[in-house]
Scaffold this motif. Structure first.
Motif, PDB file in Angstrom:
ATOM      1  N   PHE A  62       1.001  -1.134   0.188  1.00  0.00           N
ATOM      2  CA  PHE A  62       0.003   0.051  -0.009  1.00  0.00           C
ATOM      3  C   PHE A  62       0.992   1.457   0.033  1.00  0.00           C
ATOM      4  O   PHE A  62       0.765   2.101  -0.925  1.00  0.00           O
ATOM      5  N   LEU A  63       1.787   1.092   0.856  1.00  0.00           N
ATOM      6  CA  LEU A  63       2.649   2.484   0.946  1.00  0.00           C
ATOM      7  C   LEU A  63       3.615   2.781  -0.295  1.00  0.00           C
ATOM      8  O   LEU A  63       3.762   3.935  -0.480  1.00  0.00           O
ATOM      9  N   SER A  64       3.864   1.539  -1.047  1.00  0.00           N
ATOM     10  CA  SER A  64       4.482   1.833  -2.400  1.00  0.00           C
ATOM     11  C   SER A  64       3.675   2.347  -3.594  1.00  0.00           C
ATOM     12  O   SER A  64       4.278   2.953  -4.305  1.00  0.00           O
ATOM     13  N   VAL A  65       2.291   2.387  -3.182  1.00  0.00           N
ATOM     14  CA  VAL A  65       1.510   3.080  -4.180  1.00  0.00           C
ATOM     15  C   VAL A  65       1.383   4.486  -3.752  1.00  0.00           C
ATOM     16  O   VAL A  65       1.172   5.581  -4.664  1.00  0.00           O
ATOM     17  N   TYR A  66       1.004   4.600  -2.395  1.00  0.00           N
ATOM     18  CA  TYR A  66       0.724   5.656  -1.640  1.00  0.00           C
ATOM     19  C   TYR A  66       1.605   6.909  -1.842  1.00  0.00           C
ATOM     20  O   TYR A  66       1.135   8.061  -2.144  1.00  0.00           O
ATOM     21  N   TYR A  67       2.913   6.916  -1.386  1.00  0.00           N
ATOM     22  CA  TYR A  67       3.884   7.842  -1.542  1.00  0.00           C
ATOM     23  C   TYR A  67       4.087   8.480  -2.782  1.00  0.00           C
ATOM     24  O   TYR A  67       4.091   9.679  -2.977  1.00  0.00           O
ATOM     25  N   PRO A  68       3.980   7.458  -3.926  1.00  0.00           N
ATOM     26  CA  PRO A  68       4.549   8.286  -5.187  1.00  0.00           C
ATOM     27  C   PRO A  68       3.283   8.755  -5.651  1.00  0.00           C
ATOM     28  O   PRO A  68       3.562   9.977  -6.488  1.00  0.00           O
ATOM     29  N   ALA A  69       1.947   8.447  -5.307  1.00  0.00           N
ATOM     30  CA  ALA A  69       0.954   9.399  -5.853  1.00  0.00           C
ATOM     31  C   ALA A  69       1.044  10.784  -5.221  1.00  0.00           C
ATOM     32  O   ALA A  69       0.390  11.818  -5.782  1.00  0.00           O
ATOM     33  N   MET A  70       1.772  11.057  -4.197  1.00  0.00           N
ATOM     34  CA  MET A  70       1.652  12.283  -3.516  1.00  0.00           C
ATOM     35  C   MET A  70       2.605  13.213  -4.346  1.00  0.00           C
ATOM     36  O   MET A  70       2.389  14.378  -3.956  1.00  0.00           O
ATOM     37  N   GLU A  71       3.399  12.882  -5.545  1.00  0.00           N
ATOM     38  CA  GLU A  71       3.761  13.922  -6.208  1.00  0.00           C
ATOM     39  C   GLU A  71       3.135  14.809  -6.850  1.00  0.00           C
ATOM     40  O   GLU A  71       3.537  16.088  -7.454  1.00  0.00           O
ATOM     41  N   VAL A  72       1.824  14.742  -7.021  1.00  0.00           N
ATOM     42  CA  VAL A  72       0.796  15.786  -7.794  1.00  0.00           C
ATOM     43  C   VAL A  72       0.790  16.924  -6.655  1.00  0.00           C
ATOM     44  O   VAL A  72      -0.035  17.807  -7.116  1.00  0.00           O
ATOM     45  N   LEU A  73       0.908  16.495  -5.432  1.00  0.00           N
ATOM     46  CA  LEU A  73       0.639  17.530  -4.533  1.00  0.00           C
ATOM     47  C   LEU A  73       1.872  18.489  -4.452  1.00  0.00           C
ATOM     48  O   LEU A  73       2.923  18.033  -3.899  1.00  0.00           O
ATOM     49  N   GLN A  74       1.955  19.743  -5.024  1.00  0.00           N
ATOM     50  CA  GLN A  74       2.901  20.737  -4.826  1.00  0.00           C
ATOM     51  C   GLN A  74       2.929  21.983  -4.385  1.00  0.00           C
ATOM     52  O   GLN A  74       3.402  22.730  -3.779  1.00  0.00           O
ATOM     53  N   THR A  75       1.521  22.557  -4.393  1.00  0.00           N
ATOM     54  CA  THR A  75       1.455  23.959  -4.045  1.00  0.00           C
ATOM     55  C   THR A  75       0.329  23.937  -2.816  1.00  0.00           C
ATOM     56  O   THR A  75      -0.200  22.943  -2.575  1.00  0.00           O
ATOM     57  N   GLU A  76       0.439  25.087  -2.144  1.00  0.00           N
ATOM     58  CA  GLU A  76      -0.481  25.378  -1.223  1.00  0.00           C
ATOM     59  C   GLU A  76      -2.072  25.078  -1.435  1.00  0.00           C
ATOM     60  O   GLU A  76      -2.699  24.812  -0.923  1.00  0.00           O
ATOM     61  N   GLN A  77      -2.197  25.478  -2.703  1.00  0.00           N
ATOM     62  CA  GLN A  77      -3.681  25.111  -3.288  1.00  0.00           C
ATOM     63  C   GLN A  77      -3.949  23.892  -3.417  1.00  0.00           C
ATOM     64  O   GLN A  77      -4.896  23.388  -2.947  1.00  0.00           O
ATOM     65  N   ASP A  78      -2.928  23.111  -3.737  1.00  0.00           N
ATOM     66  CA  ASP A  78      -3.213  21.577  -4.130  1.00  0.00           C
ATOM     67  C   ASP A  78      -3.423  20.881  -2.610  1.00  0.00           C
ATOM     68  O   ASP A  78      -4.366  20.115  -2.566  1.00  0.00           O
ATOM     69  N   PHE A  79      -2.589  21.544  -1.499  1.00  0.00           N
ATOM     70  CA  PHE A  79      -2.997  20.917  -0.335  1.00  0.00           C
ATOM     71  C   PHE A  79      -4.405  21.269   0.396  1.00  0.00           C
ATOM     72  O   PHE A  79      -5.286  20.435   1.147  1.00  0.00           O
ATOM     73  N   TYR A  80      -4.780  22.490  -0.023  1.00  0.00           N
ATOM     74  CA  TYR A  80      -5.960  23.177   0.424  1.00  0.00           C
ATOM     75  C   TYR A  80      -6.988  22.192  -0.378  1.00  0.00           C
ATOM     76  O   TYR A  80      -8.052  21.719   0.557  1.00  0.00           O
ATOM     77  N   ASP A  81      -7.119  22.107  -1.771  1.00  0.00           N
ATOM     78  CA  ASP A  81      -7.939  21.230  -2.430  1.00  0.00           C
ATOM     79  C   ASP A  81      -8.133  19.992  -1.974  1.00  0.00           C
ATOM     80  O   ASP A  81      -9.276  19.347  -1.954  1.00  0.00           O
ATOM     81  N   PRO A 104       4.072  15.415   7.021  1.00  0.00           N
ATOM     82  CA  PRO A 104       5.125  16.514   6.341  1.00  0.00           C
ATOM     83  C   PRO A 104       6.504  15.888   5.401  1.00  0.00           C
ATOM     84  O   PRO A 104       6.815  16.380   4.681  1.00  0.00           O
ATOM     85  N   GLN A 105       7.025  14.892   6.197  1.00  0.00           N
ATOM     86  CA  GLN A 105       8.269  14.212   5.703  1.00  0.00           C
ATOM     87  C   GLN A 105       7.937  13.696   4.259  1.00  0.00           C
ATOM     88  O   GLN A 105       8.965  13.605   3.385  1.00  0.00           O
ATOM     89  N   ALA A 106       6.830  13.435   3.872  1.00  0.00           N
ATOM     90  CA  ALA A 106       6.527  12.712   2.676  1.00  0.00           C
ATOM     91  C   ALA A 106       6.721  13.862   1.521  1.00  0.00           C
ATOM     92  O   ALA A 106       6.747  13.636   0.410  1.00  0.00           O
ATOM     93  N   HIS A 107       6.559  15.016   2.026  1.00  0.00           N
ATOM     94  CA  HIS A 107       6.497  16.312   0.983  1.00  0.00           C
ATOM     95  C   HIS A 107       8.059  16.893   1.229  1.00  0.00           C
ATOM     96  O   HIS A 107       8.450  17.275   0.119  1.00  0.00           O
ATOM     97  N   THR A 108       8.310  17.171   2.509  1.00  0.00           N
ATOM     98  CA  THR A 108       9.669  18.014   2.637  1.00  0.00           C
ATOM     99  C   THR A 108      10.592  17.074   1.662  1.00  0.00           C
ATOM    100  O   THR A 108      11.687  17.706   1.257  1.00  0.00           O
ATOM    101  N   SER A 109      10.767  15.513   1.927  1.00  0.00           N
ATOM    102  CA  SER A 109      11.621  14.983   1.339  1.00  0.00           C
ATOM    103  C   SER A 109      11.614  15.001  -0.054  1.00  0.00           C
ATOM    104  O   SER A 109      12.788  14.545  -0.811  1.00  0.00           O
ATOM    105  N   ARG A 110      10.516  15.515  -0.748  1.00  0.00           N
ATOM    106  CA  ARG A 110      10.613  15.771  -2.123  1.00  0.00           C
ATOM    107  C   ARG A 110      10.779  17.118  -2.559  1.00  0.00           C
ATOM    108  O   ARG A 110      10.308  17.753  -3.812  1.00  0.00           O
TER     109      ARG A 110
END
Ligand code: ADE
Ligand code: ZN
Length: 339
Positions: A62-81, A104-110
């Motif tokens: 599950f985690l190996s699908v979950y973390y890569p999917a987060m690459e589309v989250l880039q901007t403050e607006q994306d997190f808001y949406d 947060p580490q799933a995002h700061t790490s990228r």
């Protein structure tokens, strides 16, 4: 009760959601929309194609699908949406209060800044008031990252402390015991934050991890945590201390077969403060009412048992006692009208 009556009862029952990963609410259609907005090639072009990638059979897969999917989250607006879309669903599920995990580490790490992540999420939390949902954020440490990374993440969170109600621990539990982060949890508590930790279902060291979390680190809740039934002394401890157990019986048992219904019922009957939550609803096939319904219908729960799960959810939430009493009286009113 007929299936329709159970569903109708659950659909209007006031409840709190305490085990919800905001990143786990990334529905295929939103993922596609954000990919297009941010000009990211995710390898799929239709919602159905994205949905097919949400495929796994255990926590690591599950985690190996979950973390890569987060690459589309880039901007403050994306997190808001992302957060606002979930909060709308929460409102539709009569969730009155939610404590949302974020990683947060799933995002700061990228390369995404902590500020970008938390500002977007916080704005959604504020706007959720208009939906009738009281929301709060719980920051999780990724347990497969180092202690040093957790320490740094806590330091980054400090300027935003007022936007966070507590800290948690998630990700791959294998060989990553709660005690690895004892110091960071102590520091978080000293900063006035509540503490909880994932003790995922059927892990190699589930009982040992639950013991560490409860007896040494003093967490207020365990997330999943249903393996506690294997140790009656620990159950006794959890009941006496009013420890929250945030179970997540999945609505869709084909990809996530571990409903753990018998354990949930046993804990409920012993007076443990167990509640029902949706964890990663975009991946596990259902939002909170679907999960209540799956459990209630498969295990023939009475209205009183269903209502007790909802009462527990408010009881072990991190809201002031007056607010808890307010929600409990909403449940009383709901039950009396239902008679
Ligand atoms: N991250 C998101 N969902 C999780 C879960 N159920 N267990 C551990 N880490 C997670
Ligand atoms: Zn979880």
């Amino acid at each position: 009760m007929t299936a329709c009556e159970i569903r109708a009862f659950i659909d209007q029952l006031p409840k709190a959601e305490l085990h919800l990963h905001v990143e786990g609410t990334l529905e295929p259609d939103l993922k596609l929309k954000l990919a297009q907005r941010n000009h990211i090639d995710i390898g799929q072009t239709t919602v159905e194609e994205v949905r097919k990638t949400y495929n796994f059979h255990d926590l690591p897969s599950f985690l190996s699908v979950y973390y890569p999917a987060m690459e589309v989250l880039q901007t403050e607006q994306d997190f808001y949406d992302l957060a606002y879309a979930y909060l709308q669903k929460a409102a539709a599920n009569t969730v009155r209060h939610v404590e949302m995990f974020f990683d947060p580490q799933a995002h700061t790490s990228r390369g995404i800044s902590f500020a970008t992540v938390i500002t977007g999420l916080h704005k959604a939390v504020v706007d959720a008031q208009d939906l009738g949902v009281d929301a709060a954020l719980v920051m999780c440490f990724l347990r497969d990252y180092s202690k040093e990374s957790a320490r740094q993440t806590l330091a980054e969170a400090m300027p935003y402390k007022d936007w966070i109600v507590g800290v948690g621990l998630d990700s791959d539990e294998h060989n990553n015991p709660p005690l690895k982060f004892a110091r960071q949890f102590e520091d978080a508590q000293a900063a006035g934050l509540h503490i909880t930790a994932h003790c995922d279902v059927d892990q190699k060291d589930s009982i040992e991890h639950i013991k560490q979390a409860l007896e040494i680190m003093g967490v207020e809740r365990i997330d999943h945590g249903t393996n506690i039934v294997e140790d009656p002394d620990l159950v006794d401890f959890a009941v006496k201390q009013g420890i929250g157990i945030t179970s997540c019986p999945p609505a869709r048992t084909d990809t996530s077969p571990k409903m753990k219904g018998e354990a949930i019922l046993e804990l409920l009957s012993k007076g443990a403060k167990i509640c029902v939550n949706s964890d990663d609803p975009a991946y596990f096939g259902g939002y909170i009412n679907d999960n209540y319904y799956a459990l209630a219908s498969q295990f023939n729960l009475s209205k009183e048992q269903i209502a007790q799960l909802a009462r527990n959810s408010f009881e072990v939430s991190w809201i002031p006692s007056l607010q808890k009493a307010h929600y409990q009286s909403q449940i009383d009113t709901y039950l009396s009208k239902d008679k």
